[in-house]
Scaffold this motif. Structure first.
Motif, short mmCIF file in Angstrom:
data_model
loop_
_atom_site.label_atom_id
_atom_site.label_comp_id
_atom_site.label_asym_id
_atom_site.label_seq_id
_atom_site.Cartn_x
_atom_site.Cartn_y
_atom_site.Cartn_z
N ASP A 262 0.85 -1.19 0.00
CA ASP A 262 0.00 0.00 0.00
C ASP A 262 0.89 1.25 0.00
OD1 ASP A 262 -2.22 1.68 0.19
OD2 ASP A 262 -2.53 1.33 2.34
N TYR B 81 2.21 2.56 3.39
CA TYR B 81 1.28 2.54 4.53
C TYR B 81 1.24 1.15 5.17
CZ TYR B 81 -0.04 7.37 3.98
OH TYR B 81 0.00 8.75 3.95
N HIS C 116 -2.11 -0.51 12.03
CA HIS C 116 -1.64 -1.78 11.49
C HIS C 116 -0.16 -1.65 11.16
CE1 HIS C 116 -3.58 0.84 8.43
NE2 HIS C 116 -2.42 0.69 7.81
N PHE D 178 -10.32 -2.57 1.63
CA PHE D 178 -9.78 -2.88 0.31
C PHE D 178 -10.41 -4.14 -0.28
CE2 PHE D 178 -5.52 -0.61 1.52
CZ PHE D 178 -6.14 0.62 1.36
N PHE E 247 -7.46 -3.20 6.45
CA PHE E 247 -7.03 -2.80 5.11
C PHE E 247 -6.55 -4.06 4.38
CE2 PHE E 247 -7.42 0.98 7.61
CZ PHE E 247 -8.05 1.84 6.72
N ARG F 147 1.26 13.12 11.54
CA ARG F 147 -0.05 12.95 10.94
C ARG F 147 -0.39 11.49 11.25
NH1 ARG F 147 -2.04 8.99 7.12
NH2 ARG F 147 -3.82 9.88 6.06
N ASP G 229 -2.35 8.17 10.84
CA ASP G 229 -3.17 7.41 9.90
C ASP G 229 -4.33 6.70 10.61
OD1 ASP G 229 -3.11 6.42 7.03
OD2 ASP G 229 -3.12 4.49 8.06
N VAL G 230 -5.52 6.80 10.05
CA VAL G 230 -6.74 6.16 10.59
C VAL G 230 -6.71 5.94 12.11
CG1 VAL G 230 -7.58 5.11 8.46
CG2 VAL G 230 -5.94 3.84 9.82
N GLU H 268 -6.08 11.41 11.22
CA GLU H 268 -6.99 11.08 10.13
C GLU H 268 -8.14 10.30 10.75
OE1 GLU H 268 -7.06 8.83 5.81
OE2 GLU H 268 -6.21 7.88 7.57
N PHE I 41 -14.05 13.79 7.08
CA PHE I 41 -14.34 13.14 5.79
C PHE I 41 -15.70 13.49 5.22
CE2 PHE I 41 -11.12 9.97 4.53
CZ PHE I 41 -10.19 10.23 5.51
N LYS J 62 -17.82 5.00 -1.88
CA LYS J 62 -17.20 6.02 -2.72
C LYS J 62 -17.31 5.76 -4.22
CE LYS J 62 -12.45 5.81 -3.30
NZ LYS J 62 -11.06 5.97 -2.81
N HIS K 14 -3.55 12.31 -1.06
CA HIS K 14 -3.10 11.15 -1.86
C HIS K 14 -4.16 10.06 -1.98
CE1 HIS K 14 -2.67 9.91 2.26
NE2 HIS K 14 -2.42 8.68 1.89
N ASP K 15 -5.28 10.19 -1.26
CA ASP K 15 -6.35 9.19 -1.34
C ASP K 15 -7.55 9.70 -2.15
OD1 ASP K 15 -5.02 7.43 0.38
OD2 ASP K 15 -6.00 8.25 2.17
N GLU L 272 -6.32 -0.41 -3.62
CA GLU L 272 -7.76 -0.24 -3.43
C GLU L 272 -8.48 -0.33 -4.77
OE1 GLU L 272 -10.76 2.86 -1.17
OE2 GLU L 272 -9.46 3.71 -2.69
N ARG M 119 -7.61 6.47 -6.43
CA ARG M 119 -6.54 7.16 -5.70
C ARG M 119 -5.34 7.49 -6.58
NH1 ARG M 119 -5.85 4.28 0.13
NH2 ARG M 119 -4.85 2.65 -1.12
O1 ISL Z 1 -9.87 7.30 0.92
C1 ISL Z 1 -10.35 6.25 1.31
C2 ISL Z 1 -11.81 5.99 1.30
O2 ISL Z 1 -12.10 4.91 0.46
C3 ISL Z 1 -9.51 5.12 1.60
O3 ISL Z 1 -8.85 4.94 0.38
C4 ISL Z 1 -8.42 5.27 2.63
O4 ISL Z 1 -7.90 4.00 2.75
C5 ISL Z 1 -8.82 5.76 3.99
O5 ISL Z 1 -9.10 7.10 3.87
C6 ISL Z 1 -7.68 5.56 5.02
O6 ISL Z 1 -6.51 6.14 4.55
C7 ISL Z 1 -5.26 5.95 5.17
O7 ISL Z 1 -5.02 4.61 5.57
C8 ISL Z 1 -4.86 3.64 4.55
C9 ISL Z 1 -3.96 4.09 3.40
O8 ISL Z 1 -4.14 3.23 2.31
C10 ISL Z 1 -4.24 5.51 2.98
O9 ISL Z 1 -3.36 5.92 1.97
C11 ISL Z 1 -4.17 6.36 4.20
O10 ISL Z 1 -4.28 7.74 3.95
C12 ISL Z 1 -4.27 2.42 5.21
O11 ISL Z 1 -3.10 2.77 5.89
#
Ligand code: ISL
Ligand code: CA
Length: 557
Positions: free
Chosen positions: A60, A63, A103, A144, A163, A197, A199-200, A254, A280, A292, A327-328, A386, A413
């Protein structure tokens, strides 16, 4: 007004794989970023958020981290990274790193150990369960595609992965896992970074018992059992106490699916958790039932409702983050503006919005050039996990390839991940080799070289917006008041701080439209501060004829 450096800053996100290649292997890298620091300084951004640069098998794109304290070979060495940090600090910029701890990679040594046996000391670092009658432990779907569980032959148990199956979820219930994360964070902070930052981050606490998700599908979205879970605030307060409180750093979480009400729990100034979160709601504005990929048209009143809700409900309670892409997400100008003839006008209009709202603006690489979505002919040209998993799943479910490609063109993405467009040379100056993801063919028109040479470019407009924000406290700290709530074409609002007041007027569409100043806004005279069209001196603010995608910002007296 509680002055803080990260409230007064503008953040620029770098997706290292696609920013600048330095050695011709087709992959962006840290020396490449270093070679572009003066470009970033010229833009005027204060903070760089670097998407993951850690060791990773790249299932990924970084990530999925296999070693949190080492740099991916493709990107360079720890020495390169130290030079990057020095290069930023010596130019007066800061660096925040991506923290991906919901993760790890399945190739992390913790997981390699964990999967070996039920007794392994690392077993409990991850979330393992027995199957139920030959089925997965529960019906959760992965973000995913498919199940969120994977059977592991060594022990006959399943592990959880929200994921990809190469991203097993860490078990935050285990105190040792939390200790490892805090130690790792401390290690980076001691190297001198300026924040994270995360992540999730709102997914790290799962409901005990991992109950089934509601829904009729084979696998269903289990968000209610892991979004803002039962121990989330306890964990973040612990992280803050053990690590963050010891440094003057910024944090942005996030947080998928968070409402302003919940957001205040993460970022309330009395909460000691995070500084801000990415919401979001706006990113979901064009998603229909099923998520989405079911792309729906969006409307300006709905857009304004979401933005205004966050502006109003966070005011005085917690800090907003402002972004229109990353980037997403698809490119902002393709999604909310116009990526044809009026690309420059609409990109500047959206930038005006982003930089005159309350909160900290985030620019995603290439946004300052007005980079657009991409349309590759074949699914084989796409790289994102994804997108590829979804394509396979939807094909198997009988959807036509043509329909699936249409949703990829608007939501995939990789739209955001095509290489930076630096100049008109082969592969846009991104690489001398063969790029890991094809460059958007429009680089011959849209590129940094062209933008830097044109005083009227999107780039220079961003530079002026960033400057403007530094000159007017009202933009950072002022109160937001929406005007013309129901208007379907104009987005207008005022910002007020003490005696200082600004008016922002945006035509969101191609058709010219007349703006009439509501009589609730008292104003004897005005001064134009910035705009994407020239404007006559002494114009009549009471009645303003707005051209396609026109944006104007006034100081009201
Ligand atoms: O944008 C999204 C909604 O479908 C997802 O693609 C995204 O996975 C979600 O926003 C979480 O994003 C973060 O964690 C993911 C990673 O793939 C993304 O790039 C990251 O920004 C898993 O680490
Ligand atoms: Ca490289």
């Amino acid at each position: 007004m509680n002055r803080t450096w990260w409230k007064e800053s503008v953040v620029y996100q770098i997706y290292p794989r696609s920013f600048q290649d330095s050695n011709g292997d087709g992959i962006g890298d840290i020396p490449g970023i270093i070679s572009r620091l003066d470009y970033l300084k010229q833009l005027g951004v204060d903070i760089i958020w670097l998407s993951p640069v850690y060791e990773s098998p790249n299932d990924d794109n970084g990530y999925d981290i296999s070693n949190y304290q080492s740099i991916m070979d493709d990107f360079g060495t720890i020495g390169d990274w130290e030079q990057l940090l020095y290069g930023l600090h010596s130019r007066g910029m800061k660096l925040i790193m991506d923290l991906v701890v919901n993760h790890s990679s399945d190739e992390h040594v913790w997981f390699a150990e964990s999967r070996k046996s039920l007794e392994n000391p690392y077993r409990d670092y991850y979330i393992w369960r027995d199957g139920q009658g030959g089925q997965e432990p529960n019906n959760w779907s992965s973000f995913f595609s498919g199940s969120a569980w994977e059977l592991d032959d060594a022990t006959g148990q399943y592990f959880l992965h929200l994921f990809s199956k190469k991203q097993p979820d860490l078990n935050w219930e285990n105190e040792k896992v939390r200790r490892e994360v805090y130690d790792m964070m401390t290690w980076w902070l001691d190297k001198g970074i300026d924040g994270f930052r995360m992540d999730v981050i709102n997914l790290i606490s799962k409901v005990q018992g991992l109950p089934d998700a509601a829904g009729e599908g084979t696998y269903n979205f289990g968000g209610e059992h892991f979004m803002n879970g039962p121990r989330i605030h306890e964990f973040l307060q612990e992280m803050n106490r053990e690590v963050l409180s010891k440094y003057d750093v910024m944090t942005v979480g996030e947080t998928i699916g968070v409402t302003p009400e919940e957001a205040v729990k993460y970022v309330g100034e009395d909460r000691n958790e995070l500084n801000m979160v990415f919401q979001f709601e706006l990113m979901d504005i064009d998603s229909g039932p099923g998520g989405k990929w079911n792309v729906q048209p969006w409307t300006l009143p709905a857009f304004k409702r979401i933005m205004s809700k966050w502006q109003n409900e966070m005011y005085g309670k917690g800090w907003n983050s402002l972004y229109l892409n990353n980037h997403d997400q698809p490119r902002m100008v393709s999604r909310f503006g116009n990526d044809g003839e009026l690309r420059k006008e609409s990109a500047k209009m959206l930038a005006t919005l982003l930089h005159t709202l309350q909160g900290t603006p985030y620019i995603y690489q290439g946004e300052e050039l007005g980079m657009t979505n991409v349309k590759f002919d074949s699914i084989d040209q796409y790289q994102d996990i994804e997108t590829l998993n979804m394509f396979k799943e939807y094909r198997e479910a009988g959807h036509s390839a043509q329909n699936i490609m249409a949703s990829i063109y608007s939501k995939g993405r990789d739209n955001a991940r095509t290489p930076m467009q630096w100049d008109t040379t082969l592969h846009s100056g991104f690489t001398t080799g063969s790029p890991w993801l094809t460059v958007n063919p429009n680089y011959t028109q849209i590129n940094a070289e062209e933008a830097l040479n044109d005083p009227d470019s999107i780039f220079h407009y961003y530079r002026r917006l960033i400057e403007l924000r530094k000159q007017h406290d009202v933009i950072v700290y002022g109160k937001y008041d929406l005007l013309l709530e129901q208007d379907e074409r104009i987005y207008a609002y005022t910002r007020t701080l003490g005696e200082e007041r600004q008016l922002v007027v945006l035509n969101f569409y191609e058709t010219p439209v007349t703006f009439e100043l509501p009589n609730t806004v008292a104003c004897t005279s005005s001064e134009r501060l910035i705009g994407n069209y020239e404007i006559n001196e002494g114009l009549d603010l009471q009645r303003l004829e707005l051209r396609p995608y026109e944006a104007q910002v006034f100081k009201l007296n």
